[in-house]
Motif scaffolding. Sequence first.
Motif, PDB file in Angstrom:
ATOM      1  N   GLN A 127       0.826  -1.202   0.000  1.00 13.01           N
ATOM      2  CA  GLN A 127       0.000   0.000   0.000  1.00 13.01           C
ATOM      3  C   GLN A 127       0.861   1.252   0.000  1.00 13.01           C
ATOM      4  N   PHE A 128       1.888   1.282   0.851  1.00 11.87           N
ATOM      5  CA  PHE A 128       2.776   2.433   0.870  1.00 11.87           C
ATOM      6  C   PHE A 128       3.464   2.612  -0.484  1.00 11.87           C
ATOM      7  N   ARG A 129       3.933   1.500  -1.044  1.00  5.00           N
ATOM      8  CA  ARG A 129       4.652   1.587  -2.315  1.00  5.00           C
ATOM      9  C   ARG A 129       3.745   2.129  -3.416  1.00  5.00           C
ATOM     10  N   SER A 130       2.507   1.647  -3.463  1.00  2.47           N
ATOM     11  CA  SER A 130       1.557   2.125  -4.468  1.00  2.47           C
ATOM     12  C   SER A 130       1.278   3.614  -4.306  1.00  2.47           C
ATOM     13  N   CYS A 131       1.071   4.041  -3.064  1.00  2.00           N
ATOM     14  CA  CYS A 131       0.760   5.456  -2.821  1.00  2.00           C
ATOM     15  C   CYS A 131       1.953   6.352  -3.120  1.00  2.00           C
ATOM     16  N   MET A 132       3.151   5.864  -2.838  1.00  3.91           N
ATOM     17  CA  MET A 132       4.347   6.645  -3.153  1.00  3.91           C
ATOM     18  C   MET A 132       4.490   6.860  -4.649  1.00  3.91           C
ATOM     19  N   LEU A 133       4.239   5.798  -5.423  1.00  3.99           N
ATOM     20  CA  LEU A 133       4.333   5.915  -6.873  1.00  3.99           C
ATOM     21  C   LEU A 133       3.296   6.895  -7.406  1.00  3.99           C
ATOM     22  N   LYS A 134       2.094   6.851  -6.837  1.00  2.00           N
ATOM     23  CA  LYS A 134       1.052   7.782  -7.266  1.00  2.00           C
ATOM     24  C   LYS A 134       1.404   9.222  -6.907  1.00  2.00           C
ATOM     25  N   LEU A 135       2.009   9.412  -5.744  1.00  2.00           N
ATOM     26  CA  LEU A 135       2.381  10.754  -5.327  1.00  2.00           C
ATOM     27  C   LEU A 135       3.492  11.313  -6.224  1.00  2.00           C
ATOM     28  N   VAL A 136       4.455  10.471  -6.546  1.00  2.00           N
ATOM     29  CA  VAL A 136       5.584  10.906  -7.380  1.00  2.00           C
ATOM     30  C   VAL A 136       5.141  11.155  -8.817  1.00  2.00           C
ATOM     31  N   PHE A 137       4.243  10.276  -9.338  1.00  2.00           N
ATOM     32  CA  PHE A 137       3.824  10.380 -10.726  1.00  2.00           C
ATOM     33  C   PHE A 137       2.451  11.049 -10.857  1.00  2.00           C
ATOM     34  N   CYS A 138       2.154  11.932  -9.923  1.00  2.00           N
ATOM     35  CA  CYS A 138       0.974  12.805 -10.023  1.00  2.00           C
ATOM     36  C   CYS A 138      -0.337  12.032 -10.170  1.00  2.00           C
ATOM     37  N   GLY A 139      -0.520  11.036  -9.322  1.00  2.00           N
ATOM     38  CA  GLY A 139      -1.823  10.375  -9.237  1.00  2.00           C
ATOM     39  C   GLY A 139      -1.971   9.079  -9.976  1.00  2.00           C
ATOM     40  N   LYS A 140      -0.985   8.677 -10.779  1.00  2.09           N
ATOM     41  CA  LYS A 140      -1.117   7.431 -11.521  1.00  2.09           C
ATOM     42  C   LYS A 140       0.152   6.611 -11.392  1.00  2.09           C
ATOM     43  N   SER A 141       0.008   5.385 -10.886  1.00  2.00           N
ATOM     44  CA  SER A 141       1.164   4.508 -10.752  1.00  2.00           C
ATOM     45  C   SER A 141       1.572   3.966 -12.119  1.00  2.00           C
ATOM     46  N   PRO A 142       2.851   4.082 -12.499  1.00  4.21           N
ATOM     47  CA  PRO A 142       3.288   3.585 -13.804  1.00  4.21           C
ATOM     48  C   PRO A 142       3.361   2.069 -13.871  1.00  4.21           C
ATOM     49  N   PHE A 143       3.214   1.398 -12.736  1.00  2.00           N
ATOM     50  CA  PHE A 143       3.345  -0.059 -12.697  1.00  2.00           C
ATOM     51  C   PHE A 143       2.023  -0.752 -12.389  1.00  2.00           C
ATOM     52  N   GLY A 144       0.946  -0.030 -12.559  1.00  2.00           N
ATOM     53  CA  GLY A 144      -0.346  -0.646 -12.289  1.00  2.00           C
ATOM     54  C   GLY A 144      -0.890  -0.224 -10.940  1.00  2.00           C
ATOM     55  N   ASP A 145      -2.176  -0.365 -10.784  1.00  2.00           N
ATOM     56  CA  ASP A 145      -2.842   0.042  -9.553  1.00  2.00           C
ATOM     57  C   ASP A 145      -2.840  -1.104  -8.562  1.00  2.00           C
TER      58      ASP A 145
END
Length: 362
Positions: A320-338
């Motif tokens: 969960q932390f990893r997913s949220c970090m990716l979304k925060l860094v990439f402005c709301g969308k994880s580049p590796f899937g949700d």
Amino acid sequence: MPESWDSRDDLPEDFFIPAALDVPNVTALSPFLVPQTHLGSRGVFAGLSAFMLALVALGLPANALTVACAARFGKLRSPLNRVLVNMAAANLLVVCAGSTTACYCFSRAYFALGPVACKVEGFAATLGGMVSLWSLAVVAFERYLVICKPLGGFAFRGSHAALGCAVTWIFGLAAAVPPLFGWSRYIPEGLQCSCGPDWYTTNNKWNNESYVAFLFCFCFGVPLAVIVFSYGRLLVALRAVAKQQEQSATTQKAEREVTKMVVVMVLGFLVCWGPYSAFALWAVTHRGQSFDAALASVPSVFSKASTVCNPVVYVFMNKQFRSCMLKLVFCGKSPFGDEDDVSGSSQATQVSSVSSSQVSPA
């Protein structure tokens, strides 16, 4: 390199110099005034400065992202995650006050910021380090209570997390404040470019031996005992479940993954804090024996490396932390899937439950 080290009680500043260096004016070697090239080569200082810069470059964004994600995403504000955020805040204190200062001073080859900054850096690094260390113990004990259920249906709630965080800061202050008031003192250590408690000198007025014994037992031994006990009991519970389900490939895989995770956690703790505690204990019990100043700086550097090790093990390996970090860094969308739908409650050990029928990694 000198044969032995001692304190010069008549020095106007809080530092020590090699007793074997026979110089008319000892302040000529002050770590606050001149490069300490008599203790190591310029290459050694430059190498340690580069290493500290790497710790800052990795530790600052890792821990800042942890705090920012918890503030931005409500689903990360579970009780256990509050302890992880508390640890991240303590790590930020170490990075900002300790690692950055050491990086600069190693680049200058002496503690160029002066005696007052030395005390501030020593206090802040000790406080942040102790809070982070005790946070690891709180996380481990929470996993034991929730997963092994020694208290039955115990639920780790927000009030428990708040109490655990408060305890970490109380214990951290108990360790960091005494040197400011005469029980030991903060002085440059090792190559004299970072500051910490006085492990070295034999001046009885500082009561260094008793302070080091206090740190070793209360601030290293007790947290380590809590971590080893908690994760040891967790592994026993996991193995018991796996034994009941020997034919289940999923259960066996989960048991292996969790075992690996626990081993990494304990080894990370020992690698970061073991050298520092061992050196402090050796320095107190081997007064007057020679040691290399460059090697004496290594334990302090390793302890500061915990600001990178801790978020990697406890946060980045949390889905969960990893997913949220990716979304925060990439402005709301994880580049590796949700990964929003992953099960579990942001548990740092990647284990969500242990029952008589299931072992499930988060």
